[in-house]
Design an enzyme around this catalytic site. Structure first.
Site, PDB file in Angstrom:
ATOM      1  N   GLU A  56      33.346  20.996  24.331  1.00 29.97           N
ATOM      2  CA  GLU A  56      32.626  20.115  25.651  1.00 29.97           C
ATOM      3  C   GLU A  56      32.395  18.736  25.070  1.00 29.97           C
ATOM      4  O   GLU A  56      32.643  18.024  26.005  1.00 29.97           O
ATOM      5  CB  GLU A  56      31.214  20.816  25.916  1.00 29.97           C
ATOM      6  CG  GLU A  56      31.102  22.105  26.357  1.00 29.97           C
ATOM      7  CD  GLU A  56      31.405  23.162  25.568  1.00 29.97           C
ATOM      8  OE1 GLU A  56      31.687  24.457  25.989  1.00 29.97           O
ATOM      9  OE2 GLU A  56      31.291  23.177  24.217  1.00 29.97           O
ATOM     10  N   ASN A  57      32.692  18.677  24.034  1.00 26.88           N
ATOM     11  CA  ASN A  57      32.963  17.154  23.497  1.00 26.88           C
ATOM     12  C   ASN A  57      34.075  16.300  23.986  1.00 26.88           C
ATOM     13  O   ASN A  57      33.922  15.344  23.822  1.00 26.88           O
ATOM     14  CB  ASN A  57      32.443  16.953  21.688  1.00 26.88           C
ATOM     15  CG  ASN A  57      31.474  17.560  21.361  1.00 26.88           C
ATOM     16  OD1 ASN A  57      31.067  17.733  20.224  1.00 26.88           O
ATOM     17  ND2 ASN A  57      30.168  17.320  22.276  1.00 26.88           N
ATOM     18  N   PHE A  58      35.069  17.069  24.316  1.00 26.57           N
ATOM     19  CA  PHE A  58      36.135  16.349  24.857  1.00 26.57           C
ATOM     20  C   PHE A  58      35.805  15.609  26.173  1.00 26.57           C
ATOM     21  O   PHE A  58      36.663  14.791  26.319  1.00 26.57           O
ATOM     22  CB  PHE A  58      37.577  17.381  25.139  1.00 26.57           C
ATOM     23  CG  PHE A  58      38.064  17.508  23.724  1.00 26.57           C
ATOM     24  CD1 PHE A  58      38.908  16.882  23.329  1.00 26.57           C
ATOM     25  CD2 PHE A  58      38.165  19.225  23.292  1.00 26.57           C
ATOM     26  CE1 PHE A  58      39.617  17.148  21.971  1.00 26.57           C
ATOM     27  CE2 PHE A  58      38.975  19.411  22.075  1.00 26.57           C
ATOM     28  CZ  PHE A  58      39.590  18.304  21.452  1.00 26.57           C
ATOM     29  N   ASP A 113      23.117  17.354  14.513  1.00 29.99           N
ATOM     30  CA  ASP A 113      22.976  16.585  15.914  1.00 29.99           C
ATOM     31  C   ASP A 113      22.006  15.426  15.703  1.00 29.99           C
ATOM     32  O   ASP A 113      21.280  15.451  14.787  1.00 29.99           O
ATOM     33  CB  ASP A 113      21.926  18.010  16.691  1.00 29.99           C
ATOM     34  CG  ASP A 113      22.057  17.291  18.401  1.00 29.99           C
ATOM     35  OD1 ASP A 113      22.618  16.337  18.728  1.00 29.99           O
ATOM     36  OD2 ASP A 113      21.299  18.049  19.144  1.00 29.99           O
ATOM     37  N   ARG A 162      33.308  13.845  26.445  1.00 30.48           N
ATOM     38  CA  ARG A 162      32.742  12.362  26.198  1.00 30.48           C
ATOM     39  C   ARG A 162      33.583  11.188  26.554  1.00 30.48           C
ATOM     40  O   ARG A 162      34.751  11.477  26.636  1.00 30.48           O
ATOM     41  CB  ARG A 162      32.222  12.532  24.900  1.00 30.48           C
ATOM     42  CG  ARG A 162      30.928  13.402  24.469  1.00 30.48           C
ATOM     43  CD  ARG A 162      30.564  13.138  23.183  1.00 30.48           C
ATOM     44  NE  ARG A 162      29.464  14.047  22.729  1.00 30.48           N
ATOM     45  CZ  ARG A 162      28.531  14.195  21.490  1.00 30.48           C
ATOM     46  NH1 ARG A 162      29.244  13.190  20.539  1.00 30.48           N
ATOM     47  NH2 ARG A 162      27.798  14.940  21.510  1.00 30.48           N
ATOM     48  N   ASN A 204      23.287  12.022  15.941  1.00 33.14           N
ATOM     49  CA  ASN A 204      24.195  10.928  15.358  1.00 33.14           C
ATOM     50  C   ASN A 204      24.163   9.758  16.204  1.00 33.14           C
ATOM     51  O   ASN A 204      23.818   8.541  16.113  1.00 33.14           O
ATOM     52  CB  ASN A 204      25.763  11.195  15.171  1.00 33.14           C
ATOM     53  CG  ASN A 204      25.831  12.113  14.073  1.00 33.14           C
ATOM     54  OD1 ASN A 204      25.047  12.221  13.081  1.00 33.14           O
ATOM     55  ND2 ASN A 204      27.155  12.687  13.879  1.00 33.14           N
ATOM     56  N   SER A 252      23.882  26.199  21.086  1.00 33.57           N
ATOM     57  CA  SER A 252      24.752  25.423  21.717  1.00 33.57           C
ATOM     58  C   SER A 252      26.236  25.827  21.384  1.00 33.57           C
ATOM     59  O   SER A 252      27.256  25.170  21.121  1.00 33.57           O
ATOM     60  CB  SER A 252      24.947  24.082  21.327  1.00 33.57           C
ATOM     61  OG  SER A 252      23.636  23.491  21.755  1.00 33.57           O
TER      62      SER A 252
END
Length: 264
Positions: free
Chosen positions: A88-90, A41, A92, A43, A221
């Site tokens: 969930e990062n999709f 985490d 962004r 970046n 997470s």
């Protein structure tokens, strides 16, 4: 930025190298975690600190991954699982997701061709809902997995398009299909049965002994939700691209100072 300047000053005078050596001497090679999970985490926050685009932070983070793998191999860690991209990062921004996919494609190919990967016989595997990834990323993953499939000395898993709860759902579906096909009975379902149907079933040590999270956040997470039931957790303030070998050694030292009772 002040911390970066301080780090550079200390490095210049060799202070950090001395401290690193002290930490190495404090760590017992007989009580190492067999499996380390890492939530990489910070970046994007690191990039903002530098006044740059978030994507720059991801490139720096990828570079750190290769260093971290080498640290683990050098000290004798058998299994590493890296949380690279959640489901969930999709959600962004498209530009960021596209950049990450380009980066994943590049990094899987680099790992597959890395001399150290073959020298130390590191098995590379992607875990998650791989079918959701672009074809170019899937091809790169397949290339890395095929080139390292026979290696058993070390294991590096990249959790990509991954969610811990979704992994359990997928395991339950696999078990349900076996029951439907009369390959097993309902009464056969156990903790062991579910574990054998998770993405990590191929590993010699599927459950992480230690989970490290960088950037100061203190939560899991949705990472290795089932497997982490008895994991030791180590939270580090450092952003992932800034994560140093000193931070790594501190996490191992902290792990070894704890009494692991497993509910006893």
């Amino acid at each position: 930025m002040l911390l970066l300047k301080l780090y550079n000053i200390l490095s210049r005078f060799g202070v950090l190298k001395i401290y690193e050596k002290i930490l190495e001497n404090e760590i017992s090679k007989d009580d190492l975690p067999k499996h380390i999970g890492v939530i990489m985490d910070g970046n994007r926050r690191m990039a903002r600190l530098m006044g740059d685009k978030p994507t720059r932070g991801h490139y720096l983070g990828a570079k750190k991954v290769r260093m971290f793998i080498r640290w683990c191999v050098d000290i004798g860690i058998k299994v590493v699982t890296l949380y690279a991209f959640s489901l969930e990062n999709f959600n962004r921004p498209k530009e960021e997701v596209d950049t990450l996919m380009d980066l994943f494609e590049r990094e899987f190919i680099k790992l597959a061709d890395d001399e150290d990967v073959h020298k130390y016989k590191i098995n590379i595997r992607a875990i998650g809902r791989i079918d959701l990834l672009p074809e170019r990323v899937k091809r790169a993953i397949e290339y890395a997995e095929n080139r390292t499939k026979d290696y058993k000395n070390h294991f590096v898993n990249v959790a990509i398009a991954y969610g811990g709860q979704q992994e359990i759902v997928d395991a339950v579906k696999r078990i349900g299909k076996k029951i439907k096909n009369n390959e097993m009975d309902l009464d056969d379902i156990s903790v062991e049965t579910i574990s054998k149907n998770l993405y990590t079933a191929h590993l010699p040590y599927p459950n992480p002994d230690l989970i490290i999270r960088t950037s100061g956040e203190e939560r899991i997470s949705n990472f290795l939700t089932w497997q982490s039931s008895y994991s030791e957790l180590y939270f580090c303030e450092t952003y992932w691209p800034q994560f140093r070998r000193i931070d790594f050694l501190r996490s191992i030292r902290d792990y070894q100072r704890r009494e692991r009772r497993f509910g006893k």
